[in-house]
Design an enzyme around this catalytic site. Structure first.
Site, PDB file in Angstrom:
ATOM      1  N   ILE A 162      91.716 -60.550  35.773  1.00 34.87           N
ATOM      2  CA  ILE A 162      92.504 -60.952  34.676  1.00 34.87           C
ATOM      3  C   ILE A 162      92.358 -62.561  34.906  1.00 34.87           C
ATOM      4  O   ILE A 162      92.379 -62.967  35.891  1.00 34.87           O
ATOM      5  CB  ILE A 162      93.954 -60.245  35.028  1.00 34.87           C
ATOM      6  CG1 ILE A 162      94.684 -60.910  36.430  1.00 34.87           C
ATOM      7  CG2 ILE A 162      93.793 -58.720  35.086  1.00 34.87           C
ATOM      8  CD1 ILE A 162      96.023 -60.314  36.325  1.00 34.87           C
ATOM      9  N   PRO A 163      92.589 -63.039  33.578  1.00 39.68           N
ATOM     10  CA  PRO A 163      92.495 -64.420  33.502  1.00 39.68           C
ATOM     11  C   PRO A 163      93.520 -65.243  34.533  1.00 39.68           C
ATOM     12  O   PRO A 163      93.001 -66.188  34.922  1.00 39.68           O
ATOM     13  CB  PRO A 163      92.900 -64.705  32.065  1.00 39.68           C
ATOM     14  CG  PRO A 163      92.648 -63.479  31.325  1.00 39.68           C
ATOM     15  CD  PRO A 163      92.804 -62.274  32.238  1.00 39.68           C
ATOM     16  N   THR A 172      94.633 -64.640  37.523  1.00 47.02           N
ATOM     17  CA  THR A 172      93.808 -64.400  38.908  1.00 47.02           C
ATOM     18  C   THR A 172      92.490 -65.211  38.975  1.00 47.02           C
ATOM     19  O   THR A 172      92.452 -65.875  39.972  1.00 47.02           O
ATOM     20  CB  THR A 172      93.903 -63.025  39.289  1.00 47.02           C
ATOM     21  OG1 THR A 172      95.213 -62.348  38.990  1.00 47.02           O
ATOM     22  CG2 THR A 172      93.219 -62.764  40.566  1.00 47.02           C
ATOM     23  N   LEU A 178      79.847 -66.601  43.017  1.00 46.75           N
ATOM     24  CA  LEU A 178      81.216 -65.661  43.425  1.00 46.75           C
ATOM     25  C   LEU A 178      81.204 -64.448  42.230  1.00 46.75           C
ATOM     26  O   LEU A 178      81.868 -63.330  42.703  1.00 46.75           O
ATOM     27  CB  LEU A 178      82.687 -66.570  43.381  1.00 46.75           C
ATOM     28  CG  LEU A 178      82.334 -67.481  44.700  1.00 46.75           C
ATOM     29  CD1 LEU A 178      84.070 -68.066  44.686  1.00 46.75           C
ATOM     30  CD2 LEU A 178      82.095 -66.718  46.077  1.00 46.75           C
ATOM     31  N   LYS A 179      80.640 -64.674  41.288  1.00 42.36           N
ATOM     32  CA  LYS A 179      80.575 -63.796  40.025  1.00 42.36           C
ATOM     33  C   LYS A 179      82.192 -63.158  39.992  1.00 42.36           C
ATOM     34  O   LYS A 179      82.476 -62.065  40.024  1.00 42.36           O
ATOM     35  CB  LYS A 179      79.883 -62.468  40.493  1.00 42.36           C
ATOM     36  CG  LYS A 179      78.261 -62.795  40.667  1.00 42.36           C
ATOM     37  CD  LYS A 179      77.495 -61.412  40.782  1.00 42.36           C
ATOM     38  CE  LYS A 179      75.920 -61.788  41.231  1.00 42.36           C
ATOM     39  NZ  LYS A 179      75.698 -62.321  42.381  1.00 42.36           N
ATOM     40  N   GLY A 239      65.090 -65.624  46.835  1.00 40.84           N
ATOM     41  CA  GLY A 239      65.456 -65.544  47.948  1.00 40.84           C
ATOM     42  C   GLY A 239      64.590 -65.153  49.101  1.00 40.84           C
ATOM     43  O   GLY A 239      63.837 -65.877  49.510  1.00 40.84           O
TER      44      GLY A 239
END
Length: 230
Positions: free
Chosen positions: A66-67, A69, A61-62, A209
């Site tokens: 902000i921490p 969230t 998901l990379k 891939g």
């Protein structure tokens, strides 16, 4: 060769194709783990499939926010019991990395948090356009130090930087995308190596891939096995 971890990039939102990729890359000769990115995770059937999958997988998901969230995002994934790896962007900063690591381990102590450095679709020119003053290798080393300091389990970088990172961080997991079988097109990737070259650069695992999933998947998997055995 069984010690070489291969992550197959399941880059489609088509569930039928996902199942085909997983089934046709199965082999006793290699450890192959499916990797799911935003395309499948956001799809109508993707989230449900990942709730019920029986094998370990990587959720790519990379995360970068902000921490608080980022922490909440991790908490929302606790029903995905077979998720063994998850990615976060090193550029989110050390407080975000620490928060994600702490929350993820409280949900699943076996999950591996991987910090993403510079995407393999970027090069020095791209970084300059974005506004960075450091070159790729300098920035990857800087971010590797941040990832290590945060307590995350590993780093995602291209195989071209892997050996440099390994010399400095002996026990860090190093996973490398941008992998192509010999003769295959690099497509949108700019920092590319073959699987064998990557493992020679002391990586822990590779992401592959299109070299596996485009065309005959079983034949491509055999090509990968033969390539690594040479």
């Amino acid at each position: 060769m069984k010690n070489n971890t291969i992550f197959v990039a399941c880059d489609t939102s088509n569930l039928k194709k996902i199942k085909k990729i997983i089934n046709q890359t199965k082999t006793i000769k290699l450890k192959i783990i499916p990797k799911f990115g935003l395309q499948f995770f956001y799809s109508k059937q993707g989230r449900k499939f990942l709730e019920n999958i029986k094998s370990d997988f990587w959720l790519d998901l990379k995360i970068n926010d902000i921490p608080q969230t980022a922490l909440s995002a991790i908490d929302s994934l606790k029903d995905l019991k077979k998720c063994k790896y998850i990615t976060v962007h090193a550029s989110g900063g050390i407080e975000m990395l620490k928060a994600i690591k702490k929350e993820a381990k409280s949900i699943n102590k076996n999950i591996k948090i991987l910090g993403v450095t510079i995407l393999t679709s970027l090069d020095n020119k791209s970084l300059k356009e974005i506004g960075h003053t450091k070159k790729v290798k300098q920035l990857v080393l800087k971010q590797a130090a941040l990832i290590k300091k945060s307590g995350c389990d590993g780093i995602v970088c291209s195989a071209k930087e892997a050996l440099m990172v390994r010399k400095r961080y002996k026990n860090l997991l190093i996973i490398t995308p941008g992998i192509r079988l010999p003769g295959d097109s690099s497509n949108d990737q700019l920092r590319v190596m073959t699987p064998k070259q990557a493992f020679e650069n002391k990586v822990s695992g590779i992401v592959i891939g299109r070299s596996l999933t485009k065309g005959n998947i079983r034949n491509n998997t055999k090509k990968l096995i033969d390539h690594l055995n040479k």
